[in-house]
Design a protein around this motif. Structure first.
Motif, mmCIF file in Angstrom:
data_model
loop_
_atom_site.group_PDB
_atom_site.id
_atom_site.type_symbol
_atom_site.label_atom_id
_atom_site.label_comp_id
_atom_site.label_asym_id
_atom_site.label_seq_id
_atom_site.Cartn_x
_atom_site.Cartn_y
_atom_site.Cartn_z
ATOM 1 N N THR A 103 14.724 -2.665 -9.737
ATOM 2 C CA THR A 103 14.705 -1.198 -9.887
ATOM 3 C C THR A 103 14.423 -0.571 -8.522
ATOM 4 O O THR A 103 13.963 -1.244 -7.600
ATOM 5 C CB THR A 103 13.598 -0.746 -10.876
ATOM 6 N N THR A 104 14.703 0.739 -8.426
ATOM 7 C CA THR A 104 14.392 1.477 -7.191
ATOM 8 C C THR A 104 13.446 2.630 -7.517
ATOM 9 O O THR A 104 13.644 3.346 -8.506
ATOM 10 C CB THR A 104 15.688 2.034 -6.551
ATOM 11 N N LEU A 105 12.420 2.782 -6.655
ATOM 12 C CA LEU A 105 11.424 3.828 -6.905
ATOM 13 C C LEU A 105 10.660 4.112 -5.609
ATOM 14 O O LEU A 105 10.686 3.319 -4.670
ATOM 15 C CB LEU A 105 10.456 3.368 -8.011
ATOM 16 N N HIS A 106 9.929 5.232 -5.604
ATOM 17 C CA HIS A 106 9.170 5.641 -4.418
ATOM 18 C C HIS A 106 7.787 5.009 -4.373
ATOM 19 O O HIS A 106 6.928 5.458 -3.617
ATOM 20 C CB HIS A 106 9.067 7.170 -4.369
ATOM 21 N N TYR A 107 7.548 3.994 -5.192
ATOM 22 C CA TYR A 107 6.297 3.238 -5.144
ATOM 23 C C TYR A 107 6.623 1.804 -5.563
ATOM 24 O O TYR A 107 7.625 1.559 -6.241
ATOM 25 C CB TYR A 107 5.250 3.845 -6.089
ATOM 26 N N ALA A 108 5.768 0.871 -5.149
ATOM 27 C CA ALA A 108 5.973 -0.529 -5.515
ATOM 28 C C ALA A 108 4.630 -1.242 -5.455
ATOM 29 O O ALA A 108 3.694 -0.765 -4.809
ATOM 30 C CB ALA A 108 6.948 -1.188 -4.539
ATOM 31 N N ASP A 109 4.546 -2.384 -6.102
ATOM 32 C CA ASP A 109 3.386 -3.265 -5.936
ATOM 33 C C ASP A 109 3.594 -4.096 -4.674
ATOM 34 O O ASP A 109 4.728 -4.330 -4.259
ATOM 35 C CB ASP A 109 3.248 -4.182 -7.162
ATOM 36 N N GLY A 110 2.476 -4.516 -4.103
ATOM 37 C CA GLY A 110 2.568 -5.421 -2.954
ATOM 38 C C GLY A 110 2.895 -4.732 -1.645
ATOM 39 O O GLY A 110 3.374 -5.375 -0.716
ATOM 40 N N LEU A 111 2.655 -3.435 -1.534
ATOM 41 C CA LEU A 111 2.916 -2.757 -0.251
ATOM 42 C C LEU A 111 1.944 -3.249 0.810
ATOM 43 O O LEU A 111 2.252 -3.279 1.992
ATOM 44 C CB LEU A 111 2.810 -1.236 -0.403
ATOM 45 N N ASN A 112 0.746 -3.557 0.346
ATOM 46 C CA ASN A 112 -0.273 -4.176 1.215
ATOM 47 C C ASN A 112 -0.575 -3.361 2.474
ATOM 48 O O ASN A 112 -0.635 -3.904 3.575
ATOM 49 C CB ASN A 112 0.145 -5.614 1.564
ATOM 50 N N THR A 113 -0.758 -2.070 2.287
ATOM 51 C CA THR A 113 -1.243 -1.224 3.382
ATOM 52 C C THR A 113 -2.712 -0.912 3.089
ATOM 53 O O THR A 113 -3.125 -0.943 1.919
ATOM 54 C CB THR A 113 -0.471 0.105 3.443
ATOM 55 N N PRO A 114 -3.500 -0.580 4.130
ATOM 56 C CA PRO A 114 -4.923 -0.294 3.870
ATOM 57 C C PRO A 114 -5.099 0.835 2.848
ATOM 58 O O PRO A 114 -5.939 0.750 1.957
ATOM 59 C CB PRO A 114 -5.453 0.114 5.249
ATOM 60 N N LYS A 115 -4.286 1.882 2.947
ATOM 61 C CA LYS A 115 -4.418 3.026 2.033
ATOM 62 C C LYS A 115 -4.119 2.599 0.594
ATOM 63 O O LYS A 115 -4.846 2.935 -0.344
ATOM 64 C CB LYS A 115 -3.447 4.139 2.462
ATOM 65 N N ASP A 116 -3.023 1.862 0.419
ATOM 66 C CA ASP A 116 -2.637 1.459 -0.940
ATOM 67 C C ASP A 116 -3.638 0.453 -1.505
ATOM 68 O O ASP A 116 -3.989 0.524 -2.687
ATOM 69 C CB ASP A 116 -1.220 0.860 -0.927
ATOM 70 N N ASN A 117 -4.098 -0.467 -0.684
ATOM 71 C CA ASN A 117 -5.070 -1.451 -1.176
ATOM 72 C C ASN A 117 -6.343 -0.755 -1.647
ATOM 73 O O ASN A 117 -6.902 -1.100 -2.697
ATOM 74 C CB ASN A 117 -5.396 -2.476 -0.088
ATOM 75 N N ALA A 118 -6.808 0.236 -0.874
ATOM 76 C CA ALA A 118 -8.031 0.963 -1.250
ATOM 77 C C ALA A 118 -7.811 1.723 -2.558
ATOM 78 O O ALA A 118 -8.659 1.719 -3.460
ATOM 79 C CB ALA A 118 -8.432 1.927 -0.133
ATOM 80 N N PHE A 119 -6.647 2.373 -2.673
ATOM 81 C CA PHE A 119 -6.315 3.122 -3.889
ATOM 82 C C PHE A 119 -6.307 2.192 -5.105
ATOM 83 O O PHE A 119 -6.895 2.488 -6.147
ATOM 84 C CB PHE A 119 -4.945 3.794 -3.718
ATOM 85 N N ARG A 120 -5.654 1.058 -4.964
ATOM 86 C CA ARG A 120 -5.486 0.147 -6.103
ATOM 87 C C ARG A 120 -6.811 -0.468 -6.535
ATOM 88 O O ARG A 120 -7.084 -0.617 -7.727
ATOM 89 C CB ARG A 120 -4.478 -0.951 -5.746
ATOM 90 N N THR A 121 -7.645 -0.803 -5.552
ATOM 91 C CA THR A 121 -8.956 -1.375 -5.896
ATOM 92 C C THR A 121 -9.796 -0.339 -6.636
ATOM 93 O O THR A 121 -10.374 -0.622 -7.698
ATOM 94 C CB THR A 121 -9.683 -1.830 -4.607
ATOM 95 N N ALA A 122 -9.825 0.883 -6.103
ATOM 96 C CA ALA A 122 -10.647 1.930 -6.728
ATOM 97 C C ALA A 122 -10.125 2.263 -8.123
ATOM 98 O O ALA A 122 -10.897 2.424 -9.075
ATOM 99 C CB ALA A 122 -10.638 3.181 -5.846
ATOM 100 N N TYR A 123 -8.791 2.355 -8.269
ATOM 101 C CA TYR A 123 -8.210 2.724 -9.569
ATOM 102 C C TYR A 123 -8.492 1.629 -10.609
ATOM 103 O O TYR A 123 -8.851 1.913 -11.749
ATOM 104 C CB TYR A 123 -6.708 2.956 -9.418
ATOM 105 N N SER A 124 -8.331 0.377 -10.202
ATOM 106 C CA SER A 124 -8.533 -0.728 -11.142
ATOM 107 C C SER A 124 -9.997 -0.833 -11.570
ATOM 108 O O SER A 124 -10.294 -1.218 -12.700
ATOM 109 C CB SER A 124 -8.085 -2.052 -10.523
ATOM 110 N N GLN A 125 -10.911 -0.481 -10.648
ATOM 111 C CA GLN A 125 -12.337 -0.513 -11.024
ATOM 112 C C GLN A 125 -12.649 0.614 -12.000
ATOM 113 O O GLN A 125 -13.379 0.447 -12.966
ATOM 114 C CB GLN A 125 -13.216 -0.358 -9.780
ATOM 115 N N ARG A 126 -12.082 1.771 -11.741
ATOM 116 C CA ARG A 126 -12.393 2.953 -12.555
ATOM 117 C C ARG A 126 -11.693 2.923 -13.915
ATOM 118 O O ARG A 126 -12.220 3.386 -14.914
ATOM 119 C CB ARG A 126 -11.955 4.187 -11.746
ATOM 120 N N TYR A 127 -10.462 2.389 -13.934
ATOM 121 C CA TYR A 127 -9.676 2.346 -15.181
ATOM 122 C C TYR A 127 -9.209 0.904 -15.409
ATOM 123 O O TYR A 127 -8.026 0.592 -15.194
ATOM 124 C CB TYR A 127 -8.464 3.269 -15.074
ATOM 125 N N PRO A 128 -10.112 0.009 -15.826
ATOM 126 C CA PRO A 128 -9.758 -1.410 -15.881
ATOM 127 C C PRO A 128 -8.603 -1.728 -16.833
ATOM 128 O O PRO A 128 -7.962 -2.764 -16.683
ATOM 129 C CB PRO A 128 -11.051 -2.095 -16.358
#
Ligand code: BEZ
Length: 383
Positions: free
Chosen positions: A266-291
């Motif tokens: 698929t094509t989209l403006h977001y993906a898993d595995g981008l592995n940038t500091p900003k995305d990693n921080a976002f994903r960690t915080a989101y997963s902790q807050r909304y498990p």
């Protein structure tokens, strides 16, 4: 006595870092909290609130007060629902919604009352096309953007004929048009466009027709609960024809789709595995807050709506009544989004990279950028 209370609240405000002369900023969420798009609406609200909470519950020193309406993805109720927030609750900012048809009515109510609207999903092209307005912003996409990016991918794979399948409403129709534009420009042919009414999920007759047509590839737009069912039914039908889609087909849906989605492109403006500091921080915080929820594209769009509002409020030191100055700052903002750097067109639509992704387990892994800094053509926008 009156003076004493005032002095106390001023002291409190100073301690909180807020401007006591200004009222709280009222934010109204008009989102689907029920129906096929319920999870999408919840993710947008989650992302927005997470951003505000990361700033200590204030933006530009102002406390944010929330109001909420379930729009049920029902365009016939949209004007009344928007007016509940605008007239009854007197919100300063509207955030919403998911469904393009609902967003059209919402934008009309917003511009008619000079209320700032941040569209955190709905991709209807008209909103940042002929109906573009200085009060209207989008932190998501136009339906055209991710679909247009899939045309060259399909051609690259050698596919020459395609059948499209979607719900017959603005989002589906515009996605199909976007794919068709780039696919046919490159020499491909969409031989049949199959549609069913939103949010119908009786896919069997359509799958039977695809089997008879035998195209090289199928391109589709579905999202939310409907996308889960379509991917499951497609796999169960045993069709050998490869399936491509706008990324909503597999975003926020993979847990439920399981085996049936594996390997889908698929094509989209977001993906898993981008592995940038900003995305990693976002994903960690989101997963902790909304498990129980994946950090998906809808959560990112909500988070960035918070960032965009912050940029506007900072320019006016929290004074949301300075609408012109606030909106100018929002148009000019560069957002450090988990998806990558984000700027806005004159029409207020994101200019953004579109990723090619492949499903692996419960992730849409990025295979790279399909189209860099893709701007919607904003046909008909006079700003
Ligand atoms: C839309 O109606 O614009 C839409 C809904 C869900 C996902 C993407 C777009």
């Amino acid at each position: 006595m009156h003076i004493r209370i005032h002095t106390l609240s001023l002291a409190c405000a100073l301690a909180l870092g807020t401007n006591a002369a200004l009222a709280d900023v009222k934010v109204g969420f008009m989102l689907p909290y029920s129906g096929t798009y319920a999870a999408l609406g919840q993710a947008i609200e989650n992302g927005f609130k997470m951003y505000v909470d990361e700033q200590g519950g204030t933006l530009a020193g102002q406390k944010i007060q929330y109001f909420q309406v379930d729009d049920e993805s029902d365009p016939s109720k949209a004007t009344d629902n928007a007016n509940r927030l605008i007239k009854r609750d007197q919100v300063d900012i509207l955030i919403g919604t998911v469904h393009s048809g609902v967003a059209m009515a919402m934008a009309k109510a917003a511009t008619g009352s000079d209320t700032t609207l941040i569209i955190a999903n709905a991709g209807a092209g008209a909103l940042t096309g002929p109906l573009c307005n200085p009060a209207v912003f989008r932190t998501s996409f136009t339906n055209w953007q991710p679909a247009f990016a899939m045309g060259p991918v399909a051609l690259d794979k050698g596919y020459k004929t395609a059948v499209s399948v979607t719900w017959n409403y603005a989002a589906g129709n515009e996605a199909i048009e976007g794919f068709k534009e780039s696919f046919e420009e490159g020499g491909g042919k969409v031989v049949k466009e199959l549609k069913l009414p939103f949010p119908n999920v009786e896919f069997q007759p359509i799958l039977t027709e695809i089997a008879a047509l035998k195209p090289d590839v199928v391109f589709t737009f579905f999202a939310g609960g409907g996308a889960v069912k379509f991917v499951q039914d497609y796999a169960a039908a045993g069709l050998k024809t490869p399936l491509l889609g706008s990324g909503f087909l597999t975003d926020g849906t993979l847990k439920a789709q399981g085996q049936s989605a594996q390997g889908l492109l698929t094509t989209l403006h977001y993906a898993d595995g981008l592995n940038t500091p900003k995305d990693n921080a976002f994903r960690t915080a989101y997963s902790q807050r909304y498990p129980n929820m994946a950090p998906d594209v809808y959560a990112v769009q909500g988070y960035d709506a918070g960032q965009l509002l912050a940029a506007g409020l900072e320019a006016v030191e929290g004074d949301v009544q300075q609408k012109g100055k606030m909106r100018d700052a929002m148009r000019a903002a560069t957002i450090d989004s988990p998806r990558g750097s984000l700027t806005f067109s004159k029409a207020g639509n994101p200019i953004q990279d579109i990723y090619l992704r492949q499903v692996d387990g419960e992730q849409n892994i990025s295979l790279g950028v399909a189209v860099e800094k893709l701007a919607d053509p904003a046909r008909g926008c006079k700003l």
